[in-house]
Structure formats: C-alpha cells, structure tokens
Design a protein around this motif. Sequence first.
Motif: not given
Length: 354
Positions: A323-340
């Motif tokens: 994981c990258g250094q700011a991993a705690a900012l991850v937001r679980p959601m479908p990939a297309a929704e995350l792009v939006r």
Amino acid sequence: MSAFLRSLGVRHPLIQAPMSGSNTPALVSAVSGAGALGSLGAGYLEPQALLDQAAQIRAATDQPFALNLFVLPDDFVVDEAQVDAIRRRLDALMESEGLAVRTERPARWAPRFSDQLAALREARPAVASFAFDLLGHAQIQELQALGIRVVGTATSVAEARGWAARGADAVSVQGAEAGGHRGTFLHAPEEAMVGLFALVPLTVAAVDISVIAAGGIMDGRGMVAAEVLGADASQLGTAFLACPESAAAEAWKQDLPQAQDHRIGTIYSFSGRAARGLRNRFVEAMQPFAGELPPYPILNALTAPLRRAAAAAGRGDLLSEWCGQAAALVRPMPAAELVRVLMDEYAAVRCTAT
C-alpha cells in the motif's frame, strides 16, 4: 488534460496503477469504461494468461487499457544454499503461526520476460508500461510501430532521462510514497526514495515527454497538486485496492483503512525487492534474517504459497499488504464509482483554485 491520454481517447487524467497480483480484468475494464486508463499488471502472468486476460478486458469494454510488465532477465542465478536456508526459516515461521503450509521450489522462478513481451505485442494494448529496468530502443520502436504507446517507470530524474533517451512516450515517476514494488534500476533502493512532489517538477524540467505522477495520491486534491507541479496525469493504485473488483485478499482490504502512516514502510522480506507496504507480523518476524534473503524473484516465488495460505486463512498479518503511504484514506466502492468520485473532487478543486 494530458496530450498523451487525449490522443488515446482517454477522457480523464487518471491512470489506475497496474498492481500485479491484486488487480483483475474486471477492475481494469471498469476503470477504462469510466473514462480513465485501466492497467493490468501482467508481471506474474504466463504468456497465455496474459492473452486471456487481455481478451477478457476487451470483451468488457471497447476503451483503451494498459498492460504492465517487469523487465527481467529470462534466467536467474540461484544460490542453492541460500534458498535452502530461507526455506527452513519460512517453514518454521508458518508452523509457529499455525499454518499448515510449506515453501515449494517452483519449476521456474518467474515467467520468461521475452515470452511475455511477445504475448504483449500480440495482445496490442493501447499502452504498455514497464518497471524494474529499461527496454531497448529497438524494442520500444517495435511496440510503437504496432500502435502501442510505451510508458517507463522511474524513481529518479536519471531513470526518467533513461526512458526519454530510449524513445518512450511517457514516464511514470514513482515517488517514495508509492505502494508496492519500487521500479528502481539505476540506484540502490535507499538512494531513490525521492518524495513525489519533489520528483515531479524535477522530472518535468529534465525530460520532454509526458510525466505521470505516482505515489501516495488518494483523491482529487492530490491529482490537482500533481498537475500544478507539471504532471500530465496521476496514477493511483492503493485507492483502487479496496474496490470489489480488486483481487486483494479481504483481510488486506480490511486492514487498509486502519493503516497507521508510521507502520507503512519499505519491505524486502516477501519478495527480495524493495516494496512499500504494512509492517505486519510477517515483516517483524523476518527482520532478524534480513541479511539472508534471496533476491527477487527467487524469494517472491518461495513465499507465494505461504501468502496464498495466509489469504485463505484470513491472516492479513502474514500477507504482503502492499500500500502507499496514505492508505488510510482508501474508500471501498466499485471502481467506476471511485473514478467518478475522484474526478468530481478533481473538478471541484480545480474550480476553487481558479
């Protein structure tokens, strides 16, 4: 908007990082279908699997996508005594942790890069990206003649210059904050841990090809910041790890939102190559044996069955939780929704800034 991505028909200045071993054709096609550039990490794939997964992506979307390979020799020199010693260490650790699994000596340590490259040429993705070393000038020209854009990975200005001199179309600069394996090839890993927001403007000033920012970017704010410093696009990997389309183990996904920044660092003990991830139980247990580790891909192949068993047992603390250094900012959601969401954030910050 990057001329590099615009020429491909990609709408957004956003690239999903390849993440070999933890992404899927479903993730790539969802990202590309949403207007960004999806990337399939094919570094661990045999040639036929590479072709099969590229076909799956094409069946799911008509949008451009990228394939990524690790530039490695076809054959490796192996210290058999070192391999036997580390196998005993690993087997003892798994036994102490209650996992009934043992290391296995594979038929070969990694797929042959020359065969993978031939399969990539046959697959003809819109973009081919590479890490761990430079391609030859003739190899790059051959890919470009097939209509494939070439992106190199660099962790220093010198490495970026190397890709530019070979004729690459773009370079992805990997800041020290980036998750997963380091792409370093000209330096010792500890000498190429340059922060992304120093590396981007330094590289922009040094090369005349498109520069892609990679490392620690988790939202639209980070994308705008990279753009202000001169990047043509941002490449995000950790942000997509928690998507349902990701192949990351569930225990790994669950650990990301609780990741403490001071517990994320450079790790060698899973693969024998510098990689950024969570310092978990496995990493701590292997620390006393740091001087005994075989290099990549030898150690990576030896720990593969252990990592599979840990994933099956729900033991995130024994997994390579890259994981990258700011991993705690991850937001679980479908990939297309995350792009939006990312592009809405990007647009809002740009509007405010102007």
